[in-house]
Design a protein around this motif. Sequence first.
Motif, PDB file in Angstrom:
ATOM      1  N   SER A 281      -5.469 -43.832  -7.872  1.00 51.17           N
ATOM      2  CA  SER A 281      -5.508 -45.211  -8.383  1.00 51.17           C
ATOM      3  C   SER A 281      -4.165 -45.621  -8.966  1.00 51.17           C
ATOM      4  O   SER A 281      -3.641 -46.700  -8.673  1.00 51.17           O
ATOM      5  CB  SER A 281      -6.600 -45.354  -9.449  1.00 51.17           C
ATOM      6  N   ILE A 282      -3.589 -44.743  -9.786  1.00 53.90           N
ATOM      7  CA  ILE A 282      -2.305 -45.065 -10.412  1.00 53.90           C
ATOM      8  C   ILE A 282      -1.177 -45.057  -9.373  1.00 53.90           C
ATOM      9  O   ILE A 282      -0.269 -45.888  -9.426  1.00 53.90           O
ATOM     10  CB  ILE A 282      -2.018 -44.098 -11.571  1.00 53.90           C
ATOM     11  N   LYS A 283      -1.248 -44.148  -8.409  1.00 55.86           N
ATOM     12  CA  LYS A 283      -0.261 -44.129  -7.326  1.00 55.86           C
ATOM     13  C   LYS A 283      -0.270 -45.468  -6.581  1.00 55.86           C
ATOM     14  O   LYS A 283       0.789 -46.053  -6.333  1.00 55.86           O
ATOM     15  CB  LYS A 283      -0.585 -42.984  -6.365  1.00 55.86           C
ATOM     16  N   ALA A 284      -1.469 -45.949  -6.235  1.00 55.33           N
ATOM     17  CA  ALA A 284      -1.584 -47.228  -5.518  1.00 55.33           C
ATOM     18  C   ALA A 284      -1.098 -48.383  -6.388  1.00 55.33           C
ATOM     19  O   ALA A 284      -0.408 -49.293  -5.911  1.00 55.33           O
ATOM     20  CB  ALA A 284      -3.035 -47.458  -5.097  1.00 55.33           C
ATOM     21  N   MET A 285      -1.444 -48.333  -7.675  1.00 60.96           N
ATOM     22  CA  MET A 285      -1.046 -49.384  -8.602  1.00 60.96           C
ATOM     23  C   MET A 285       0.474 -49.446  -8.747  1.00 60.96           C
ATOM     24  O   MET A 285       1.088 -50.520  -8.707  1.00 60.96           O
ATOM     25  CB  MET A 285      -1.693 -49.110  -9.962  1.00 60.96           C
ATOM     26  N   VAL A 286       1.088 -48.280  -8.904  1.00 56.66           N
ATOM     27  CA  VAL A 286       2.546 -48.217  -9.072  1.00 56.66           C
ATOM     28  C   VAL A 286       3.259 -48.685  -7.805  1.00 56.66           C
ATOM     29  O   VAL A 286       4.222 -49.457  -7.873  1.00 56.66           O
ATOM     30  CB  VAL A 286       2.986 -46.782  -9.450  1.00 56.66           C
ATOM     31  N   LYS A 287       2.784 -48.242  -6.647  1.00 55.59           N
ATOM     32  CA  LYS A 287       3.426 -48.640  -5.388  1.00 55.59           C
ATOM     33  C   LYS A 287       3.317 -50.150  -5.168  1.00 55.59           C
ATOM     34  O   LYS A 287       4.246 -50.777  -4.646  1.00 55.59           O
ATOM     35  CB  LYS A 287       2.821 -47.860  -4.224  1.00 55.59           C
ATOM     36  N   ALA A 288       2.206 -50.736  -5.592  1.00 58.68           N
ATOM     37  CA  ALA A 288       2.047 -52.190  -5.468  1.00 58.68           C
ATOM     38  C   ALA A 288       3.024 -52.919  -6.383  1.00 58.68           C
ATOM     39  O   ALA A 288       3.643 -53.915  -5.981  1.00 58.68           O
ATOM     40  CB  ALA A 288       0.611 -52.593  -5.800  1.00 58.68           C
ATOM     41  N   THR A 289       3.203 -52.424  -7.607  1.00 53.30           N
ATOM     42  CA  THR A 289       4.138 -53.070  -8.534  1.00 53.30           C
ATOM     43  C   THR A 289       5.585 -52.856  -8.079  1.00 53.30           C
ATOM     44  O   THR A 289       6.435 -53.726  -8.280  1.00 53.30           O
ATOM     45  CB  THR A 289       3.967 -52.539  -9.970  1.00 53.30           C
ATOM     46  N   LEU A 290       5.873 -51.708  -7.455  1.00 53.08           N
ATOM     47  CA  LEU A 290       7.214 -51.480  -6.914  1.00 53.08           C
ATOM     48  C   LEU A 290       7.542 -52.508  -5.834  1.00 53.08           C
ATOM     49  O   LEU A 290       8.637 -53.071  -5.802  1.00 53.08           O
ATOM     50  CB  LEU A 290       7.327 -50.072  -6.333  1.00 53.08           C
ATOM     51  N   LEU A 291       6.582 -52.761  -4.966  1.00 51.96           N
ATOM     52  CA  LEU A 291       6.796 -53.728  -3.891  1.00 51.96           C
ATOM     53  C   LEU A 291       6.994 -55.130  -4.456  1.00 51.96           C
ATOM     54  O   LEU A 291       7.920 -55.842  -4.061  1.00 51.96           O
ATOM     55  CB  LEU A 291       5.602 -53.716  -2.929  1.00 51.96           C
ATOM     56  N   GLY A 292       6.151 -55.508  -5.392  1.00 51.04           N
ATOM     57  CA  GLY A 292       6.276 -56.835  -5.994  1.00 51.04           C
ATOM     58  C   GLY A 292       7.594 -57.022  -6.724  1.00 51.04           C
ATOM     59  O   GLY A 292       8.246 -58.060  -6.602  1.00 51.04           O
ATOM     60  N   SER A 293       8.012 -55.992  -7.458  1.00 44.87           N
ATOM     61  CA  SER A 293       9.270 -56.068  -8.195  1.00 44.87           C
ATOM     62  C   SER A 293      10.464 -56.125  -7.255  1.00 44.87           C
ATOM     63  O   SER A 293      11.457 -56.815  -7.514  1.00 44.87           O
ATOM     64  CB  SER A 293       9.402 -54.866  -9.134  1.00 44.87           C
ATOM     65  N   GLN A 294      10.375 -55.392  -6.163  1.00 47.16           N
ATOM     66  CA  GLN A 294      11.436 -55.391  -5.154  1.00 47.16           C
ATOM     67  C   GLN A 294      11.669 -56.798  -4.613  1.00 47.16           C
ATOM     68  O   GLN A 294      12.804 -57.233  -4.418  1.00 47.16           O
ATOM     69  CB  GLN A 294      11.050 -54.433  -4.019  1.00 47.16           C
ATOM     70  N   LEU A 295      10.588 -57.530  -4.392  1.00 45.16           N
ATOM     71  CA  LEU A 295      10.681 -58.859  -3.778  1.00 45.16           C
ATOM     72  C   LEU A 295      11.169 -59.929  -4.750  1.00 45.16           C
ATOM     73  O   LEU A 295      11.732 -60.937  -4.325  1.00 45.16           O
ATOM     74  CB  LEU A 295       9.312 -59.264  -3.212  1.00 45.16           C
ATOM     75  N   THR A 296      10.951 -59.718  -6.057  1.00 44.20           N
ATOM     76  CA  THR A 296      11.236 -60.783  -7.029  1.00 44.20           C
ATOM     77  C   THR A 296      12.484 -60.556  -7.876  1.00 44.20           C
ATOM     78  O   THR A 296      12.807 -61.381  -8.724  1.00 44.20           O
ATOM     79  CB  THR A 296      10.031 -60.960  -7.973  1.00 44.20           C
ATOM     80  N   THR A 297      13.187 -59.455  -7.648  1.00 41.66           N
ATOM     81  CA  THR A 297      14.375 -59.154  -8.458  1.00 41.66           C
ATOM     82  C   THR A 297      15.638 -59.711  -7.814  1.00 41.66           C
ATOM     83  O   THR A 297      15.869 -59.525  -6.618  1.00 41.66           O
ATOM     84  CB  THR A 297      14.522 -57.625  -8.648  1.00 41.66           C
ATOM     85  N   ASN A 298      16.466 -60.388  -8.602  1.00 44.95           N
ATOM     86  CA  ASN A 298      17.761 -60.881  -8.147  1.00 44.95           C
ATOM     87  C   ASN A 298      18.737 -59.713  -8.105  1.00 44.95           C
ATOM     88  O   ASN A 298      19.184 -59.240  -9.147  1.00 44.95           O
ATOM     89  CB  ASN A 298      18.266 -61.975  -9.093  1.00 44.95           C
ATOM     90  N   LYS A 299      19.072 -59.271  -6.925  1.00 48.11           N
ATOM     91  CA  LYS A 299      19.880 -58.055  -6.781  1.00 48.11           C
ATOM     92  C   LYS A 299      21.372 -58.301  -6.965  1.00 48.11           C
ATOM     93  O   LYS A 299      22.153 -57.360  -7.040  1.00 48.11           O
ATOM     94  CB  LYS A 299      19.609 -57.422  -5.415  1.00 48.11           C
ATOM     95  N   ASP A 300      21.788 -59.554  -7.027  1.00 49.58           N
ATOM     96  CA  ASP A 300      23.219 -59.865  -7.146  1.00 49.58           C
ATOM     97  C   ASP A 300      23.593 -60.413  -8.517  1.00 49.58           C
ATOM     98  O   ASP A 300      24.680 -60.953  -8.703  1.00 49.58           O
ATOM     99  CB  ASP A 300      23.605 -60.902  -6.071  1.00 49.58           C
ATOM    100  N   GLN A 301      22.701 -60.270  -9.496  1.00 51.76           N
ATOM    101  CA  GLN A 301      22.901 -60.924 -10.793  1.00 51.76           C
ATOM    102  C   GLN A 301      24.064 -60.363 -11.607  1.00 51.76           C
ATOM    103  O   GLN A 301      24.554 -61.023 -12.524  1.00 51.76           O
ATOM    104  CB  GLN A 301      21.623 -60.836 -11.632  1.00 51.76           C
ATOM    105  N   ALA A 302      24.528 -59.156 -11.286  1.00 50.16           N
ATOM    106  CA  ALA A 302      25.586 -58.550 -12.100  1.00 50.16           C
ATOM    107  C   ALA A 302      26.836 -58.223 -11.299  1.00 50.16           C
ATOM    108  O   ALA A 302      27.663 -57.424 -11.736  1.00 50.16           O
ATOM    109  CB  ALA A 302      25.053 -57.293 -12.776  1.00 50.16           C
ATOM    110  N   ASN A 303      26.986 -58.849 -10.139  1.00 52.06           N
ATOM    111  CA  ASN A 303      28.171 -58.589  -9.309  1.00 52.06           C
ATOM    112  C   ASN A 303      29.457 -58.910 -10.068  1.00 52.06           C
ATOM    113  O   ASN A 303      29.604 -59.984 -10.651  1.00 52.06           O
ATOM    114  CB  ASN A 303      28.117 -59.431  -8.030  1.00 52.06           C
ATOM    115  N   GLY A 304      30.386 -57.980 -10.034  1.00 53.65           N
ATOM    116  CA  GLY A 304      31.692 -58.221 -10.640  1.00 53.65           C
ATOM    117  C   GLY A 304      31.758 -58.009 -12.139  1.00 53.65           C
ATOM    118  O   GLY A 304      32.827 -58.200 -12.736  1.00 53.65           O
TER     119      GLY A 304
END
Length: 240
Positions: free
Chosen positions: A52-75
Amino acid sequence: MNEYEVNVFEEVQEWKRRLIRRSGMMNRLSKKAQVKINEWIPEKVHEMMTESIKAMVKATLLGSQLTTNKDQANGLSLMEKDELIRKKIAVYQKTAVVEGAGTGAGGILLGLADFPLLLTIKMKFLFEAAAIYGFDTRKYEERLFILHVFQLAFSSNEIRKNTLTEIEQWEMRKKELVEMDWRKFQQEYRDYIDLAKLFQLVPGIGAFVGAYANNNLLKTLGETAMNCYRLRLLQKAPEL
């Protein structure tokens, strides 16, 4: 290397010393009690909780991956990244406080909802931290690193020492680490937060306990993530 990086390196070394220092007597007694309770729980229940926790964590990993600005600290310099992560920690602490107070005020039913909600907040923060320090979470090994940071923040002394060693040797060992030990991951996390969150289920004081506990849990996670990524960026003592 500049003076700021020298100071950061020293801060990280001090953080490591504090991290592996032996836990207090109350924490050790609490861990022993939780180990005994876990021994009483049927194996099928452990397996169900792990999945249950494995599935829960993997779901939150996917959601976080999609919603995080990956270029926010460039430079940004390391100092600027540290300033940004501190601001992020404060924001996520406030979010966790509101969530903890809300679910705590609702008694047992809403208290049970606190677990997945707080887990989502923590994982989202870790993706933000990775992006700020310039690590690409589209890579599997970086998502695996996030789980190790999480485990380092919320585990007992022995597991913490082993996890810190893996993090220190990450660049050499990351290709060898294929999958998390999900049984250990979920059990250590539950044991860590059980005592802190227990009274959140009590009507009347649940809101206060939930807010206080969540604030401290995010503070711990924030400090851990910040220093883990600094550790990767400053593998050797910088020179002025």
